[in-house]
Design an enzyme around this catalytic site. Structure first.
Site, PDB file in Angstrom:
ATOM      1  N   LYS A  64       0.568  -1.023  -0.088  1.00 27.10           N
ATOM      2  CA  LYS A  64       0.045   0.103   0.010  1.00 27.10           C
ATOM      3  C   LYS A  64       0.909   1.294  -0.072  1.00 27.10           C
ATOM      4  CE  LYS A  64      -3.502   2.081   2.881  1.00 27.10           C
ATOM      5  NZ  LYS A  64      -4.109   1.977   4.297  1.00 27.10           N
TER       6      LYS A  64
ATOM      7  N   ASN B 261       1.703   7.087   1.828  1.00 25.39           N
ATOM      8  CA  ASN B 261       0.833   8.382   1.991  1.00 25.39           C
ATOM      9  C   ASN B 261      -0.649   8.202   1.717  1.00 25.39           C
ATOM     10  OD1 ASN B 261       3.264   9.455   2.693  1.00 25.39           O
ATOM     11  ND2 ASN B 261       3.309  10.656   0.725  1.00 25.39           N
ATOM     12  N   CYS B 262      -1.412   7.082   1.522  1.00 27.00           N
ATOM     13  CA  CYS B 262      -2.537   6.923   1.248  1.00 27.00           C
ATOM     14  C   CYS B 262      -3.242   6.362   2.458  1.00 27.00           C
ATOM     15  CB  CYS B 262      -2.886   5.851   0.152  1.00 27.00           C
ATOM     16  SG  CYS B 262      -2.238   6.622  -1.576  1.00 27.00           S
ATOM     17  N   LEU B 263      -4.160   6.898   2.897  1.00 23.31           N
ATOM     18  CA  LEU B 263      -5.300   6.315   4.192  1.00 23.31           C
ATOM     19  C   LEU B 263      -5.969   5.145   3.741  1.00 23.31           C
ATOM     20  CD1 LEU B 263      -6.284   9.949   5.306  1.00 23.31           C
ATOM     21  CD2 LEU B 263      -4.447   8.589   6.233  1.00 23.31           C
TER      22      LEU B 263
END
Length: 105
Positions: free
Chosen positions: A100, A103-105
């Protein structure tokens, strides 16, 4: 049938070496995506990006990398969202068998 022991709780591959094009098709099907040549362009680009930088790109670096390699028309977030709805970096990384994006929630 997809072996769920290969995936973490969010559906990302635990071991990058377990990835194969067939597995990508299974992962995409779980997301209701039928992979086309347009999807494979991005998946291949992502896997190359990961090999070079050892990180899955967030949206901005993904758009920049796609624009640089595939042209400005494809290097747009709108285009990427048509291929990988919702969060293109997360969904494309998942199907490409990569971690993943950080920086992606």
């Amino acid at each position: 049938m997809l072996d769920t022991n290969l995936l973490d709780e969010e559906g990302y591959l635990l071991n990058l070496d377990d990835w194969s094009p067939e597995l990508a098709h299974h992962l995409a099907k779980q997301e209701d995506i039928e992979l086309t040549s347009a999807h494979w362009e991005i998946i291949t680009l992502l896997r190359d990006f990961y090999q070079e930088f050892e990180v899955s790109p967030a949206m901005r670096p993904l758009v920049k990398a796609v624009s640089k390699k595939l042209g400005e028309e494809k290097g747009r977030s709108i285009y990427l969202m048509t291929l990988f709805p919702g969060s293109p970096p997360k969904l494309a990384a998942k199907i490409a068998g990569l971690p993943k994006p950080a920086n992606c929630l």
